[in-house]
Design an enzyme around this catalytic site. Structure first.
Site, mmCIF file in Angstrom:
data_model
loop_
_atom_site.group_PDB
_atom_site.id
_atom_site.type_symbol
_atom_site.label_atom_id
_atom_site.label_comp_id
_atom_site.label_asym_id
_atom_site.label_seq_id
_atom_site.Cartn_x
_atom_site.Cartn_y
_atom_site.Cartn_z
ATOM 1 N N CYS A 130 0.810 -1.214 0.000
ATOM 2 C CA CYS A 130 0.000 0.000 0.000
ATOM 3 C C CYS A 130 0.847 1.269 0.000
ATOM 4 C CB CYS A 130 -0.959 0.000 1.184
ATOM 5 S SG CYS A 130 -0.202 -0.387 2.770
ATOM 6 N N HIS A 243 -2.963 6.594 4.371
ATOM 7 C CA HIS A 243 -1.516 6.648 4.565
ATOM 8 C C HIS A 243 -0.976 7.988 4.062
ATOM 9 C CE1 HIS A 243 -1.640 2.618 5.788
ATOM 10 N NE2 HIS A 243 -0.973 2.013 4.833
#
Length: 340
Positions: A130, A243
């Site tokens: 990710c 994130h």
């Protein structure tokens, strides 16, 4: 004519998001099967306006199916992905199991869509980590203009990257901060995550880096260019989803910050929000539910000859996992399978 699609791990965070995105993007699905482990057998999940019941992954026959999106972790993938591939169903795998296999393409469609054509060696395509996925979307167009020599990245990664148990752990610990009598058990992280940051994601390696940091190095090289030097520090932060990354880039030639901003504005999958004023940037909370990778704080680095700094934010359950997997399926369909 569309595709017969399988989603394995359909009851998890990423699997449910895969189903949402397949529906949102109107992926050409003629038939869909949702699979889970026996403990989740019969659980209902949503696909657009439809409600589907999960089938048993262990007994499912992949023969006659076109594409299988896997969100079941490395151990289960090791068992079931070869079964799907052998049956002629192309696996798009979200685990780390196959990312570093030279015979399996590692794909971010905005960066290396042509790599999907290598799928036939093992009938498997790997989805990247990710934290890597959102970073390379920003790096690739800049690399094409000025050639990147070195990247220094510090990540601020949400707990959803560790799964549902981690989300629950942050929630329970946060509540306990305001209730001295509340009890909680630390199951996922080595230290408390609420009101804290933990500079440790995945296992430690011999050189002192963590596996998460190693993944960013190796995957960036495989997706963008093996000559790029990358060093990473990956940190878990008390954010539920999204994130963030502070990225320092050193180029072979000078790239002006204004030109970089223009390049990124035109780059696929990127949204530039970069105003030098209070609130003129994107935070992880603001990116949740969005497809884009957001770039802010673009500026020259005066400490090196050809350097830029930028801030990169994305929904890790989407671009970092489910969205990228669906985009790989779309790319595979457009370039190779050509149905729909």
């Amino acid at each position: 004519m569309g595709y017969k699609v399988v989603v394995a791990g359909a009851t998890g965070n990423v699997g449910r998001e895969m189903l949402n995105i397949l529906a949102e993007r109107q992926f050409p699905v003629d038939e869909i099967a949702v699979l889970a482990s026996r403990r989740s057998l019969g659980t209902e999940v949503s696909f657009g306006e439809r409600t589907l019941k999960t089938e048993d992954l262990d007994t499912f026959d992949f023969t006659g199916w076109d594409i299988a999106l896997f969100a079941i972790g490395s151990d289960a993938t090791k068992k079931y992905a070869p079964k799907s591939a052998a049956a002629g169903c192309v696996v798009i795998d979200n685990s780390s199991l196959y990312r570093y296999d030279p015979d399996i393409p590692l794909v971010v469609p905005e960066c290396n869509p042509e790599a999907v054509e290598q799928y036939a060696k093992k009938n498997i395509i790997a989805n990247p980590n990710c934290s890597t996925a959102q970073m390379v979307v920003a790096l690739k167009p800049l690399h094409e203009r000025a050639r990147i020599k070195r990247v220094v990245v510090s990540t601020y990664q949400s707990v959803s990257g560790s799964g549902k148990d981690a989300i629950d752990e942050l929630w329970d610990q946060t509540k306990a901060q305001y209730n001295p009598t509340a009890d909680y058990e630390r199951k996922v992280y080595t230290k408390d995550i609420a009101f804290n940051v933990i500079p440790h994601i995945d296992k430690f390696m011999e050189d002192g880096s963590t596996k998460e940091e190693w993944k960013m190095v190796v995957e960036t090289k495989k997706i963008v260019d093996p000559s790029i030097k990358v060093t990473a520090t990956c940190v878990r932060v008390p954010v539920f989803v999204g994130h963030s990354e502070a990225v320092n880039i050193e180029f072979e030639e000078f790239l002006d910050e204004d030109e970089a901003r223009d390049i990124l504005r035109e780059a696929p999958g990127v949204m530039v929000i970069d105003k030098r004023e209070d609130g003129g940037y994107v935070t992880p909370r603001e990116c949740v539910g969005d497809y884009a990778t957001f770039i802010s704080r673009i500026r020259q680095d005066s400490t090196i000859d050809n350097g830029l700094n930028l801030w990169c934010v994305s929904d890790n359950l989407r671009k970092g996992a489910a969205l990228n997997a669906v985009q790989i399926a779309e790319t595979l369909g457009n370039r190779v399978l050509k149905k729909g």
